[in-house]
Design an enzyme around this catalytic site. Structure first.
Site: not given
Length: 309
Positions: A224, A178, A256
């Site tokens: 995601d 991330s 994600h």
């Protein structure tokens, strides 16, 4: 009567029969010695050609396994003992018999701690790397800060850590999830001599990375909704120079947060990428070229083949 001394003579014919056997035995010995010398020279030449190869010849099973060839030890690094990042955990091959190893620093994402990426530590280390899963200064640090922290972690590993003698400081890489993935792009942009970068479902407001000189594997996820591939991973990949060793892996039926738990596809291609570019180990090229095809776990894979690095 005096005794008679009898001398038994070997006839020329019998001597002639024995000589070829001796010659054959001698010839075989010479051939065996020569063969051993040639084999030894070939192994030596191979070793000299790439002194960074670590571990046995890889197979699909070996890179998909939850653990590789090396037994792994670990040590904790307190945040109060370091500066520039928030401490973490170092995972490393227990044996020193194979010499030094390349090293990788890995950053978690926004609001997360190293526990979310901890599975990567022993899995990568068991394949022949020193791995540092870090905590960041604060869980809200943005990608640029996380990039600087990854570099601080690598500096600590190679200069101050208790395992520094096990590390080849010329063979380093970064990974992250991330905002940590966005941070790995920032780190590669800042330190161009890094050997590999792998953003995992990366997030960054900067979408363009033509300055990066580090071989980069971008990993996105088709489901995601936090860092959609259309606005993050895909533009990250397409902005990289076409002359760079680069690849884009989009995970199928993934989110994600898929990189936050053990994942065979992420491990398989991360290991192959890190081995290929940190260790310059062309034995792993077979898993990257030809390009992997769409499957139950891969939505899409793009890249350049063969690799130049």
């Amino acid at each position: 009567m005096r005794g008679t001394l009898v001398v038994q003579q070997t006839s020329p014919t019998r001597r002639a029969r024995r000589r070829p056997k001796r010659l054959i035995r001698t010839g075989i010995a010479v051939l065996l010695a020569t063969g051993a010398l040639v084999t030894s020279q070939a192994i030596g030449a191979e070793s000299a050609e790439n002194p960074y190869e670590r571990g046995p010849d890889p197979t699909t099973s070996s890179i998909e396994a939850s653990r590789g060839h090396y037994a792994v030890s670990q040590s904790s690094v307190s945040r109060i003992s370091v500066s520039g990042f928030g401490g973490g955990t170092i995972y490393y091959p227990t044996s020193t018999a194979d010499g030094t190893f390349g090293a990788i620093a890995i950053s978690p994402g926004f609001t997360a701690t190293q526990s979310t990426i901890a599975w990567l530590g022993p899995r990568l280390a068991s394949q022949g790397f020193v791995v540092f899963t870090i905590d960041t200064n604060t869980t809200s640090d943005q990608p640029a800060s996380r990039g600087r922290q990854l570099l601080s972690a690598l500096d600590y590993l190679t200069q101050r850590s208790t395992v520094r003698s096990r590390i080849d400081s010329s063979r380093l890489g970064v990974m992250g999830h991330s905002m940590g993935g966005g941070g790995s792009l920032e780190a590669a942009k800042s330190r161009t001599n890094l050997q590999a970068a792998i953003p995992l479902t990366g997030w960054n407001t900067d979408k363009s990375w033509p300055e990066i000189k580090t071989p980069t594997l971008i990993v996105g996820a088709d489901g995601d909704s936090i860092a959609p591939v259309s606005s993050h991973s895909e533009p990250f990949y397409t902005s990289l120079s076409s002359s760079l060793d680069r690849a884009y892996l989009e995970l199928n039926n993934a989110s994600h947060f898929t990189p936050n738990s053990s994942n065979t596809t992420i491990a398989k291609y991360s290991i192959s990428w890190l081995k290929r570019f940190i260790d310059n180990d062309t034995r792993y090229e077979q898993f990257l070229c030809p390009l992997p095809q769409r499957s139950t776990t891969i939505e899409e894979y793009r890249g350049n083949c063969p690799h130049e690095g």
